[in-house]
Design a protein around this motif. Sequence first.
Motif, short mmCIF file in Angstrom:
data_model
loop_
_atom_site.label_atom_id
_atom_site.label_comp_id
_atom_site.label_asym_id
_atom_site.label_seq_id
_atom_site.Cartn_x
_atom_site.Cartn_y
_atom_site.Cartn_z
N ARG A 115 37.61 47.24 54.40
CA ARG A 115 37.60 45.75 54.88
C ARG A 115 36.54 45.14 53.93
NH1 ARG A 115 36.05 47.22 60.92
NH2 ARG A 115 34.45 48.12 59.60
N THR A 116 36.82 44.05 53.70
CA THR A 116 35.77 43.14 52.85
C THR A 116 34.85 42.36 53.54
OG1 THR A 116 37.30 41.50 52.35
CG2 THR A 116 37.27 43.36 50.53
N ARG A 117 33.52 42.12 53.05
CA ARG A 117 32.83 41.04 53.42
C ARG A 117 32.28 40.29 51.99
NH1 ARG A 117 33.83 40.45 58.62
NH2 ARG A 117 32.44 41.51 60.05
N ARG A 118 32.00 39.18 52.56
CA ARG A 118 31.40 38.07 51.30
C ARG A 118 30.01 38.05 51.54
NH1 ARG A 118 36.09 33.12 50.82
NH2 ARG A 118 37.69 34.97 50.05
N VAL A 119 29.31 38.45 50.36
CA VAL A 119 27.61 38.49 50.31
C VAL A 119 27.62 37.25 49.66
CG1 VAL A 119 25.79 39.39 49.39
CG2 VAL A 119 27.63 40.93 50.31
N TYR A 120 26.75 36.33 50.33
CA TYR A 120 26.23 34.90 49.88
C TYR A 120 24.72 34.89 49.44
CZ TYR A 120 30.74 33.12 51.34
OH TYR A 120 32.26 32.74 51.61
N VAL A 121 24.29 34.10 48.65
CA VAL A 121 22.82 33.94 48.64
C VAL A 121 22.49 32.57 49.01
CG1 VAL A 121 21.04 33.33 46.76
CG2 VAL A 121 23.02 34.95 46.37
N GLN A 122 21.29 32.60 50.16
CA GLN A 122 20.91 31.53 50.76
C GLN A 122 19.49 31.24 49.60
OE1 GLN A 122 19.17 28.64 51.83
NE2 GLN A 122 20.84 28.87 53.25
N THR A 123 19.37 30.19 48.83
CA THR A 123 18.33 30.05 47.79
C THR A 123 17.12 29.59 48.54
OG1 THR A 123 19.22 28.07 47.09
CG2 THR A 123 19.68 29.73 45.81
N ALA A 124 17.27 28.47 49.75
CA ALA A 124 16.08 28.13 50.12
C ALA A 124 15.20 29.24 50.93
CB ALA A 124 16.64 27.34 51.23
N PHE A 125 15.78 30.36 51.43
CA PHE A 125 14.93 31.54 51.97
C PHE A 125 15.20 32.86 51.00
CE2 PHE A 125 16.12 28.58 55.29
CZ PHE A 125 14.87 28.41 55.92
N HIS A 126 15.69 32.73 50.08
CA HIS A 126 15.77 33.95 49.14
C HIS A 126 16.55 35.02 49.88
CE1 HIS A 126 13.45 32.11 45.95
NE2 HIS A 126 12.73 31.54 46.89
N TRP A 127 17.62 34.95 50.53
CA TRP A 127 18.31 35.96 51.04
C TRP A 127 19.46 36.15 50.47
CZ3 TRP A 127 17.98 33.21 56.39
CH2 TRP A 127 16.63 33.49 57.00
N PHE A 128 20.09 37.53 50.55
CA PHE A 128 21.48 37.68 50.56
C PHE A 128 21.98 37.86 51.71
CE2 PHE A 128 20.20 40.04 46.27
CZ PHE A 128 21.07 39.27 45.56
N TYR A 129 23.26 37.38 52.19
CA TYR A 129 23.52 37.51 53.73
C TYR A 129 25.14 37.62 53.47
CZ TYR A 129 25.07 32.55 53.55
OH TYR A 129 25.53 31.46 53.29
N TRP A 130 25.36 38.55 54.56
CA TRP A 130 26.94 38.77 54.80
C TRP A 130 27.31 38.50 56.17
CZ3 TRP A 130 23.16 42.04 53.49
CH2 TRP A 130 22.85 42.98 54.37
N GLY A 131 26.53 37.75 57.02
CA GLY A 131 26.92 37.45 58.55
C GLY A 131 25.82 36.58 58.97
N GLU A 132 25.70 36.44 60.39
CA GLU A 132 24.87 35.63 60.94
C GLU A 132 23.99 36.19 61.79
OE1 GLU A 132 27.92 35.00 64.66
OE2 GLU A 132 27.68 33.37 63.32
N GLN A 133 24.07 37.77 61.91
CA GLN A 133 23.21 38.48 62.65
C GLN A 133 22.03 38.60 61.84
OE1 GLN A 133 23.63 39.03 65.76
NE2 GLN A 133 25.55 38.09 65.58
N HIS A 134 20.83 39.03 62.58
CA HIS A 134 19.43 39.29 61.74
C HIS A 134 19.67 40.32 60.87
CE1 HIS A 134 15.23 39.33 61.03
NE2 HIS A 134 15.19 40.68 61.10
N ASP A 135 20.25 41.38 61.00
CA ASP A 135 20.36 42.64 60.23
C ASP A 135 21.62 42.66 59.17
OD1 ASP A 135 22.76 42.98 61.84
OD2 ASP A 135 22.49 45.07 62.15
N GLU A 136 22.04 41.29 58.86
CA GLU A 136 23.03 40.95 57.98
C GLU A 136 22.51 40.09 57.01
OE1 GLU A 136 27.09 41.51 60.70
OE2 GLU A 136 25.90 39.50 60.64
N ARG A 137 21.25 40.23 56.60
CA ARG A 137 20.61 39.34 55.47
C ARG A 137 19.40 40.32 55.09
NH1 ARG A 137 19.27 35.62 60.01
NH2 ARG A 137 17.11 36.11 60.70
#
Length: 114
Positions: free
Chosen positions: A50-72
């Motif tokens: 299964r795939t998940r998309r990993v994005y970058v949130q530049t304002a907070f310097h995160w890689f994230y792949w979901g909305e949960q705390h452990d997904e960034r």
Amino acid sequence: MTTARERQRAYQQDLLTALDGELRAREITTVLIVDGSGNPCLEVLDLHFRTRRVYVQTAFHWFYWGEQHDERISSLHLLKAAERIIEAAGEGWREGEQGTLSVDLSKVADAYRC
């Protein structure tokens, strides 16, 4: 002349390209793409294919792949981020739709107003 938005996209692309290299070096299947909204992201395959998309949130310097705390994870420490994403993919992505991380910066600003 480039706009701030173009510079941000280029920075996101650079971070995702570096992450892609770290994950591929560890034999994780990835595809660097631009999603339907024009955001660069990295599709990462888990142990269940299964795939998940990993994005970058530049304002907070995160890689994230979901909305949960452990997904960034911080994008400032590339090797640590790659290890965490490998761990998450090895456990298998959460069932169901991929959550979207959204940050309302006005709420953050309101918290600091007198």
